[in-house]
Each structure stands twice: as C-alpha cells, then as structure tokens.
Design a protein around this motif. Sequence first.
Motif, short mmCIF file in Angstrom:
data_model
loop_
_atom_site.label_atom_id
_atom_site.label_comp_id
_atom_site.label_asym_id
_atom_site.label_seq_id
_atom_site.Cartn_x
_atom_site.Cartn_y
_atom_site.Cartn_z
N GLU A 88 -20.88 -53.33 16.95
CA GLU A 88 -21.31 -52.95 15.66
C GLU A 88 -22.08 -51.46 15.48
OE1 GLU A 88 -23.92 -56.11 14.43
OE2 GLU A 88 -22.15 -57.83 14.34
N GLU A 89 -22.00 -50.85 14.22
CA GLU A 89 -22.81 -49.68 14.22
C GLU A 89 -24.11 -49.49 14.45
OE1 GLU A 89 -23.18 -46.20 10.76
OE2 GLU A 89 -21.87 -47.79 10.26
N ARG A 90 -24.77 -50.92 14.28
CA ARG A 90 -26.21 -50.68 14.59
C ARG A 90 -26.69 -50.56 16.20
NH1 ARG A 90 -27.92 -55.22 17.35
NH2 ARG A 90 -26.47 -56.95 17.41
N VAL A 91 -25.52 -50.66 16.88
CA VAL A 91 -25.76 -50.46 18.40
C VAL A 91 -26.06 -48.92 18.65
CG1 VAL A 91 -24.78 -50.80 20.47
CG2 VAL A 91 -24.57 -52.56 18.98
N ALA A 92 -25.26 -48.25 17.96
CA ALA A 92 -25.62 -46.72 18.12
C ALA A 92 -26.74 -46.18 17.99
CB ALA A 92 -24.57 -45.99 16.74
#
Length: 238
Positions: A126-130
């Motif tokens: 997911e984008e939050r991992v970025a």
Amino acid sequence: MIALEHISKRFGEKQVLDDISFELADGRSLAVLGRSGTGKSVLTRIILGLIAPDTGRVTIDGQKLTRRRRATFLEQTGVLFQGAALFDSMKVWDNVAFRLRNGRKRTGRAEARDRAVAALARVGLEERVADLYPADLSGGMQKRVGLARAIVGEPKYLFFDEPNSGLDPVTATDIDALIRELVTDLGATAITITHDMASIRAIADEVLLLDASRARWHGPVADLEGAQDELLARFLAR
C-alpha cells in the motif's frame, strides 16, 4: 538474447568458471543452480559486466558487451539482491526510486515518488508503506520493496540473487508467484540464482547446473525429473 561463449574465470589458483557457453532467448527465465562456491554469483557478475572474464565473451542481442553497451544494458536491468539490500537510512520510496533519482537520466522528486508508489502497488504494498523505513518492515515486505526497486524502471532484464533467502515457506511461495507474474507482465529476460527447487519450478523456464566450474546440465524445467544426472537428482530429492 543473452549469449555466453566459452567464458572462463580464474582467481589466483582457483578456476571458478571453465568454458561456460549458453544462450537465453528474450522473455525466458533461467535458474542457475549449484553447490556453494561453484561460480554462480561470478557468472551473473560477468553477465552484468561487473567482472571481466579471462576468456570468452558475453553478447546481448548479438552485440558484444563493450563498456559503452554495458552502461545501456545496466540501465535496462533490474536486480533483486540477496537480503533485499535496502538503505536503512532512506524511506521505502527513496529506496525504490534510487536509480530514478541518481541515474544518468535523473527524475524529479515528485515523479520519482509517484513511480515508486506505483511499483510498490505492483508488488502488493500500500501507499502508506512508501513513507516507512526498512526497519519497520517484515522480511517478506522488504523483499517486495526490493522487487519494486528492481522493476520501477520497466527493465528488459531481471536478475534475482537467492530471492527466497531467509523467508518462511509461505512467504517464499508468495514471492515466487510474484516474481513469475512480474517477469511475465514485463516480458523480461530473467536470471535467478537459487538452491530452492520449489522456487525453480515456480519461476524458471530452464535450468543451468554448475559443478566443478563447468556447465554440468542445461535444459527446460520440464526435463528435470527425467534428467540422468546424479547431482541434479540430489537437488531434486531435497
């Protein structure tokens, strides 16, 4: 096509590779198998142009891998290192976008982050991992980040060094499936170093077995079970 013609390499008194020749057609996936110290990593470094062979030559699409062509080849290549090899001090997206930000054709920060986030999505993150750091991630997630970094530039060639090292069997199976999917989607030519026969069956089209510095067996994965080779049989029995 990647072609090796009579490649040999010695370090001091040790003959690491001796007269290795094979061809790997575009879009095919090759697993390089062999006991520890049989030259698997040296072979891949020679293909990447990081080590010069003592004799023989590497050709890419029929052209010898000169210094100038090597730079182009490396720009078209993605690598997943053993253990993911992420920079601990950099956020995940910075790791994924490292080559975009530091290569010859540098990408702006905003575009690089967007492309990194898109690559992370392709490997199921997911984008939050970025905006996390590698230390915040499990081993399996770190491997996925390493895969995202390998594919962010839409490479023509992919190299995987022990992609399942250190992973539990379930996560390893997931990574195998993901690698196969990515290689197929990209239409990439892939070379994988691995000792894992389950992984080989999942991701490879053909196998090269190295032993005593020579190419002992090379053939399609479908021919493994019927191969009349004692060492290969020992790998299959593991």
